[in-house]
Design an enzyme around this catalytic site. Structure first.
Site, PDB file in Angstrom:
ATOM      1  N   ASP A 185       0.870  -1.173   0.000  1.00 45.15           N
ATOM      2  CA  ASP A 185       0.000   0.000   0.000  1.00 45.15           C
ATOM      3  C   ASP A 185       0.911   1.229   0.000  1.00 45.15           C
ATOM      4  O   ASP A 185       1.614   1.481   0.988  1.00 45.15           O
ATOM      5  CB  ASP A 185      -0.883  -0.052   1.264  1.00 45.15           C
ATOM      6  N   HIS A 186       0.886   1.962  -1.080  1.00 46.09           N
ATOM      7  CA  HIS A 186       1.834   3.074  -1.216  1.00 46.09           C
ATOM      8  C   HIS A 186       1.521   4.235  -0.275  1.00 46.09           C
ATOM      9  O   HIS A 186       2.301   5.177  -0.136  1.00 46.09           O
ATOM     10  CB  HIS A 186       1.851   3.563  -2.670  1.00 46.09           C
TER      11      HIS A 186
END
Ligand code: COA
Length: 557
Positions: free
Chosen positions: A529-530
């Site tokens: 998850d950036h």
């Protein structure tokens, strides 16, 4: 057969009053007090109820006609037993004045010049009224004639206006209350003075609609309550100004609605906000048909919306063709696991900005060690695959890079850092994908992890996993190594922030500085998850995994 003519009753001296609704049709059987037509002056709307029960033989009026007292409305075929129900001699009934256009009396019982208790006015014979709307709140400043509440009996509703400007110090009425005449509605402060009390004002300015009711000897039905109140000489009554203001305010832009009791009733039953409904009657009056048309339009909109977008997301949905035109097809219901997985995958894919980092681990030595342990594994009755080593390596990397061991609380804008390391692994079952979780992976040895992997995978395939077996994961491993492939992009298993995809190890020529040597390379695909993890950390994490799996002595330390 005997017939009775229903004629327009006294309508406050009004002549040429417009018919805005015909509520019955030829052939209808009507009961005493059923509304037969609705009339509207510039100040009031009135429902004219039947005084007799019977069957409508002919209707003498149409919408738009102008009528005066005594004009023929319709002829009824009166049943013998029904004639006792009403004033068949006169054939007329007191008109029902519609709620919004007809503000009833407000009684001022306060003796103070600055305070006033606003009470329920004369209800014209109605025992009780229900409060269906409260238009003000405590602390509100109101001007004279601002509506305070809307009340309703089973046949009519009406708005009760403030008799004076002031501030609502206390509000006694609330929606759902059953009120009697004289019950307090609100306490007003800052009122101008006794001279402005409703009774004084109203006595001087009776609206012209009142006279007919008092003149008529016809029985007074509940429906006539507003009219009767207005007509009474010993009670305060509606001012002409109030009626005019009420009529002018009955439009949607002011938030007030211009609708009859029938339209209001059906709107309440269907949960329709009448301020959203466009009235098709004179002066945008909302009639029953408008409410029904509104509901129909909303349903059609919802249906066509559902076929065009993923519910609520605004994302265009995928339209399915008729597959049978291409060949034979069979439809099968999705399994429960399949449905849950599909919903979770969509939610995770749509909510999480994914990045996938690829890498390779040289597991030549790991594989040699694993094969050496095959005999021991058999003795232990355990299958030793690369998975326990990968689990252990991931636990180590999670401890090194705790930013991978978090969940995001976007509502509170907080990171939830976990100080435990529980890792899930995807298991392919005939019913779909499940993810059992191994707890405290960092604290367990390779053999124990191998045993737990086997036990949980078996439980999954036997459909015996408990919800607690699948909860609490910090990170997930999805291994397709036994199947094949060189890389893939797994979807993060929210609320976790990273997932490791493992593909099939393959022998590859690797340059060792002097020449190419055959090495067993394990493909790694780390999706994260950036929002939680930056790209450099993603690369650091997979580099560390490669290092750990390349030299398993690191794992035992
Ligand atoms: N590369 C090469 N071989 C591999 C490997 C890899 N990355 N991973 C496993 N293997 C080998 C194993 O060593 C074993 O061979 P062996 O008997 O010679 O030792 C063989 O493949 C079968 O392994 P398997 O029984 O599948 O065990 P596992 O520990 O690798 O996997 C599960 C266990 C439960 C994860 C697995 O059965 C499973 O369900 N995998 C599918 C997961 C999935 O569907 N993920 C997709 C999510 S989108």
């Amino acid at each position: 057969m005997s017939s009775v003519e229903l004629r327009v009753p006294g309508i406050g001296g009004g002549a040429d009053v417009e018919v805005i609704e015909i509520s019955v049709a030829v052939g209808d059987r009507i009961e005493v007090e059923d509304a037969v037509i609705v009339l509207e002056t510039d100040k009031a709307t009135m429902e004219i109820p039947a005084t007799d029960a019977g069957v409508v033989m002919n209707m003498n009026l149409a919408v738009g006609d102008k009528v005066s007292e005594g004009d023929l409305i319709l002829t009824l075929d009166v049943e013998a037993d029904a004639s006792a129900g009403g004033d068949s001699q006169s054939g007329v009934s007191e008109p029902v004045v519609d709620q919004k256009e007809e503000a009833p009396v407000v009684t001022d019982t306060s003796s103070s010049s600055s305070n006033m208790t606003v009470r329920v006015p004369d209800l014209g014979g109605a025992a009780k009224v229900s409060v269906i709307e409260v238009s003000v709140s405590e602390g509100d400043a109101v001007t004279e004639e601002d509506f305070l509440i809307v009340v309703e009996t089973d046949k009519a509703s009406m708005e009760i206006p403030s008799p004076s400007a002031g501030t609502i110090a206390k509000l006694f009425a609330k929606v759902g209350d059953e009120l009697n005449e004289g019950d307090p509605i609100a306490e007003l402060t800052g009122v101008g003075g006794v001279a402005e009390s409703a009774s004084v004002k109203d006595a001087n300015s009776e609206p012209h609609v009142e006279a007919s009711a008092s003149e008529k000897s016809a029985p007074v039905s509940q429906q006539t309550m507003i009219q009767q109140t207005v007509a009474s000489t010993d009670t305060p009554s509606l001012t002409t100004a109030v009626a005019e203001k009420a009529a002018s305010e009955l439009n949607q832009s002011s938030g007030k609605v211009h609708a009859g009791p029938a339209a209001r009733k059906i709107a309440r039953e269907l949960g329709v906000d009448l301020t959203l409904v466009k009235g098709s009657g004179p002066k945008q009056r909302i009639v029953k048909d408008d409410v029904q048309a509104f509901v129909k339009a909303q349903m059609q909109k919802a249906q066509s919306g559902a076929s065009n977008v993923v519910a609520g997301s605004g994302i265009p949905a995928i339209k399915l063709p008729d597959f049978s035109q291409f060949g034979a097809v069979e439809r099968q219901p999705m399994s429960r696991i399949h449905k849950i997985t599909a919903a979770n995958m969509s939610a995770n894919w749509l909510n999480i900005p994914h990045v996938t980092q690829f890498d390779e681990a040289d597991i030549t030595e790991l594989e040699a060690f694993r094969k050496q342990q095959k005999k021991v594994a058999e003795l232990r009755n355990v299958k030793l695959t690369p998975l326990p080593f990968i689990l252990k390596a991931c636990a180590y990397a999670l401890a090194q890079y705790p930013q991978f061991n978090v969940s995001l609380d976007m509502d509170k804008e907080e990171l939830i850092q976990k100080s435990y390391i529980h890792i899930g692994f995807a298991v392919d079952t005939p019913d779909g994908l499940v993810v059992p979780v191994i707890r405290d992976v960092d604290q367990k040895g390779i053999w124990q992890l191998a045993e737990e992997c086997m036990a949980l995978a078996k439980k999954a395939k036997d459909k015996k996993l408990l919800p607690s077996d699948m909860q609490g994961g910090c990170f997930t491993i999805s291994s397709l190594g036994s199947v094949g492939g060189t890389a893939f992009t797994p979807i993060v298993n929210a609320p976790e922030v990273a997932i490791l995809g493992v593909s099939k190890a393959a022998m590859k020529p690797v340059y060792d500085g002097e020449g190419f040597v055959p090495r067993l390379m394990l493909p790694l695909s780390l999706s994260y998850d950036h929002r939680a993890v930056n790209g450099a950390d993603g690369a650091r994490f997979t580099s560390l995994l490669s290092e750990l799996l390349g030299d398993i002595r690191n794992l035992v330390l």
